[in-house]
Motif scaffolding. Structure first.
Motif, mmCIF file in Angstrom:
data_model
loop_
_atom_site.group_PDB
_atom_site.id
_atom_site.type_symbol
_atom_site.label_atom_id
_atom_site.label_comp_id
_atom_site.label_asym_id
_atom_site.label_seq_id
_atom_site.Cartn_x
_atom_site.Cartn_y
_atom_site.Cartn_z
ATOM 1 N N ARG A 20 23.968 35.232 -37.881
ATOM 2 C CA ARG A 20 22.956 36.233 -38.209
ATOM 3 C C ARG A 20 23.497 37.182 -39.282
ATOM 4 N N VAL A 21 22.645 37.416 -40.266
ATOM 5 C CA VAL A 21 22.954 38.349 -41.354
ATOM 6 C C VAL A 21 21.951 39.497 -41.281
ATOM 7 N N TYR A 22 22.459 40.734 -41.198
ATOM 8 C CA TYR A 22 21.591 41.914 -41.136
ATOM 9 C C TYR A 22 21.503 42.542 -42.531
ATOM 10 N N VAL A 23 20.261 42.701 -43.003
ATOM 11 C CA VAL A 23 20.023 43.285 -44.319
ATOM 12 C C VAL A 23 19.260 44.586 -44.130
ATOM 13 N N GLN A 24 19.749 45.633 -44.766
ATOM 14 C CA GLN A 24 19.062 46.924 -44.727
ATOM 15 C C GLN A 24 18.738 47.346 -46.156
ATOM 16 N N PHE A 25 17.504 47.753 -46.388
ATOM 17 C CA PHE A 25 17.088 48.205 -47.725
ATOM 18 C C PHE A 25 16.073 49.321 -47.579
ATOM 19 N N LYS A 26 15.712 49.906 -48.700
ATOM 20 C CA LYS A 26 14.771 51.027 -48.705
ATOM 21 C C LYS A 26 13.644 50.762 -49.692
ATOM 22 N N ILE A 27 12.453 51.085 -49.290
ATOM 23 C CA ILE A 27 11.282 51.084 -50.176
ATOM 24 C C ILE A 27 11.090 52.532 -50.611
ATOM 25 N N ASP A 28 11.448 52.861 -51.862
ATOM 26 C CA ASP A 28 11.490 54.259 -52.281
ATOM 27 C C ASP A 28 10.091 54.831 -52.504
ATOM 28 N N LYS A 52 9.512 50.670 -54.984
ATOM 29 C CA LYS A 52 10.501 49.688 -55.418
ATOM 30 C C LYS A 52 11.561 49.480 -54.338
ATOM 31 N N ILE A 53 12.191 48.292 -54.346
ATOM 32 C CA ILE A 53 13.229 47.948 -53.387
ATOM 33 C C ILE A 53 14.567 48.462 -53.912
ATOM 34 N N THR A 54 15.223 49.334 -53.151
ATOM 35 C CA THR A 54 16.506 49.911 -53.563
ATOM 36 C C THR A 54 17.470 49.926 -52.378
ATOM 37 N N ASP A 55 18.743 50.275 -52.696
ATOM 38 C CA ASP A 55 19.802 50.452 -51.674
ATOM 39 C C ASP A 55 19.882 49.248 -50.734
ATOM 40 N N VAL A 56 19.991 48.060 -51.301
ATOM 41 C CA VAL A 56 20.059 46.845 -50.478
ATOM 42 C C VAL A 56 21.505 46.628 -50.040
ATOM 43 N N ALA A 72 21.775 37.030 -49.193
ATOM 44 C CA ALA A 72 20.732 37.833 -48.562
ATOM 45 C C ALA A 72 20.305 38.987 -49.476
ATOM 46 N N ILE A 73 21.267 39.635 -50.131
ATOM 47 C CA ILE A 73 20.933 40.731 -51.058
ATOM 48 C C ILE A 73 20.105 40.208 -52.226
ATOM 49 N N ARG A 74 20.466 39.041 -52.742
ATOM 50 C CA ARG A 74 19.716 38.462 -53.863
ATOM 51 C C ARG A 74 18.270 38.191 -53.490
ATOM 52 N N VAL A 75 18.054 37.648 -52.289
ATOM 53 C CA VAL A 75 16.700 37.300 -51.857
ATOM 54 C C VAL A 75 15.857 38.555 -51.650
ATOM 55 N N GLY A 121 10.609 57.677 -48.863
ATOM 56 C CA GLY A 121 11.351 56.436 -48.776
ATOM 57 C C GLY A 121 11.326 55.898 -47.355
ATOM 58 N N VAL A 122 11.203 54.601 -47.224
ATOM 59 C CA VAL A 122 11.097 53.959 -45.906
ATOM 60 C C VAL A 122 12.254 52.979 -45.752
ATOM 61 N N LYS A 123 13.037 53.154 -44.685
ATOM 62 C CA LYS A 123 14.148 52.257 -44.399
ATOM 63 C C LYS A 123 13.660 51.044 -43.606
ATOM 64 N N TYR A 124 14.173 49.877 -43.968
ATOM 65 C CA TYR A 124 13.734 48.633 -43.325
ATOM 66 C C TYR A 124 14.975 47.800 -43.026
ATOM 67 N N THR A 125 15.057 47.284 -41.810
ATOM 68 C CA THR A 125 16.164 46.419 -41.400
ATOM 69 C C THR A 125 15.631 45.020 -41.141
ATOM 70 N N LEU A 126 16.258 44.049 -41.789
ATOM 71 C CA LEU A 126 15.784 42.664 -41.700
ATOM 72 C C LEU A 126 16.910 41.769 -41.190
ATOM 73 N N PRO A 127 16.780 41.182 -39.989
ATOM 74 C CA PRO A 127 17.781 40.207 -39.511
ATOM 75 C C PRO A 127 17.422 38.794 -39.988
ATOM 76 N N ILE A 128 18.416 38.081 -40.530
ATOM 77 C CA ILE A 128 18.218 36.695 -40.980
ATOM 78 C C ILE A 128 19.110 35.812 -40.131
ATOM 79 N N THR A 129 18.504 34.877 -39.436
ATOM 80 C CA THR A 129 19.239 33.982 -38.533
ATOM 81 C C THR A 129 19.389 32.607 -39.165
ATOM 82 N N LEU A 130 20.634 32.098 -39.198
ATOM 83 C CA LEU A 130 20.932 30.777 -39.752
ATOM 84 C C LEU A 130 21.526 29.914 -38.650
ATOM 85 N N VAL A 131 21.173 28.652 -38.652
ATOM 86 C CA VAL A 131 21.671 27.718 -37.633
ATOM 87 C C VAL A 131 22.636 26.754 -38.321
ATOM 88 N N VAL A 132 23.889 26.749 -37.867
ATOM 89 C CA VAL A 132 24.930 25.851 -38.398
ATOM 90 C C VAL A 132 25.156 24.743 -37.385
#
Length: 239
Positions: A177-185, A189-193, A206-209, A227-238
């Motif tokens: 699992r990769v946790y991505v946090q970013f802000k919609i200012d 616009k998408i900032t502080d990824v 994950a930052i690129r996407v 500004g709105v903070k958003y946390t996005l979990p990305i789950t990968l299966v190996v």
């Protein structure tokens, strides 16, 4: 009687020189005739020039000047000046001075300038924002816009993320699992990824996407864009 010729007057021995000289002159004349160039003289018909049509007529610009009338003459002076005695008394008006004396006490009220400070709202988490940011194409109520935004971000990550990268890094089998946090200012616009995961390359992907997300309508708190903070979990299966 036999006529005797002077040996010096005999020109037969010069026949070859004369023949060569004549041949040279003939060649020169022929060469000049071949190289001589002539040009035909042609005069183009320009037609009759229409001088009358090209003649320009200059009309002078005139300005209407209004006639300035002299001022009327002053009225004639009276022939006799009569002096009239003014018997009415003139009351003098006394002006009171507004200056204060040192003995007089003056009370001065202090005036304080009140500066209204604009309330600065901090970034608000996505879960408690009053008016959520609007993903392009999402409509409806606030809850419907929130649900639509989550679905659209999930579809975007599934399309753009390189899922085969996890297997190429030699990670152990299982869910990663990769946790991505970013802000919609305030402008949408998408900032502080930022990202946190089991491998640096997974975080970078994950930052690129997330940075490829489109601009949105900014969220509002108390009627103001924030500004709105958003946390996005990305789950990968190996495997």
């Amino acid at each position: 009687m036999e006529v005797k010729k002077n040996p010096k007057a005999n020109l037969e021995k010069h026949n070859k020189q004369f023949m060569l000289l004549g041949l040279a002159l003939a060649l020169i004349v022929i060469y000049i005739g071949i190289e001589w160039k002539t040009f035909e003289r042609s005069i183009a018909d320009l037609g009759m020039a229409d001088i009358a049509a090209e003649e320009e007529i200059d009309i002078p610009i005139t300005e209407r000047i209004q006639e300035i009338k002299p001022p009327p003459p002053p009225p004639p002076a009276p022939e006799k000046i009569e002096i009239v005695e003014d018997e009415s008394e003139i009351e003098e008006t006394v002006l009171e001075s507004t200056e204060t004396d040192e003995s007089e006490a003056v009370e001065v009220l202090e005036i304080e300038e009140i500066v209204e400070e604009e309330e600065v709202l901090d970034d608000v988490p996505f879960a408690i924002i009053e008016n959520v940011p609007v993903y392009p194409g999402c409509k409806g109520s606030n809850d419907e816009k929130k649900k639509c935004m989550v679905e659209q971000i999930t579809k975007h990550v599934n399309r753009k993320y390189n899922t085969g990268l996890a297997g190429d890094l030699g990670l152990s089998p299982g869910k990663k699992r990769v946790y991505v946090q970013f802000k919609i200012d305030k402008t949408g616009k998408i900032t502080d990824v930022r990202a946190r995961g089991p491998h640096a390359r997974l975080e970078k992907e994950a930052i690129r996407v997330v940075e490829l997300l489109p601009d949105m309508t900014p969220g509002k708190q108390r009627g103001r864009p924030v500004g709105v903070k958003y946390t996005l979990p990305i789950t990968l299966v190996v495997e």
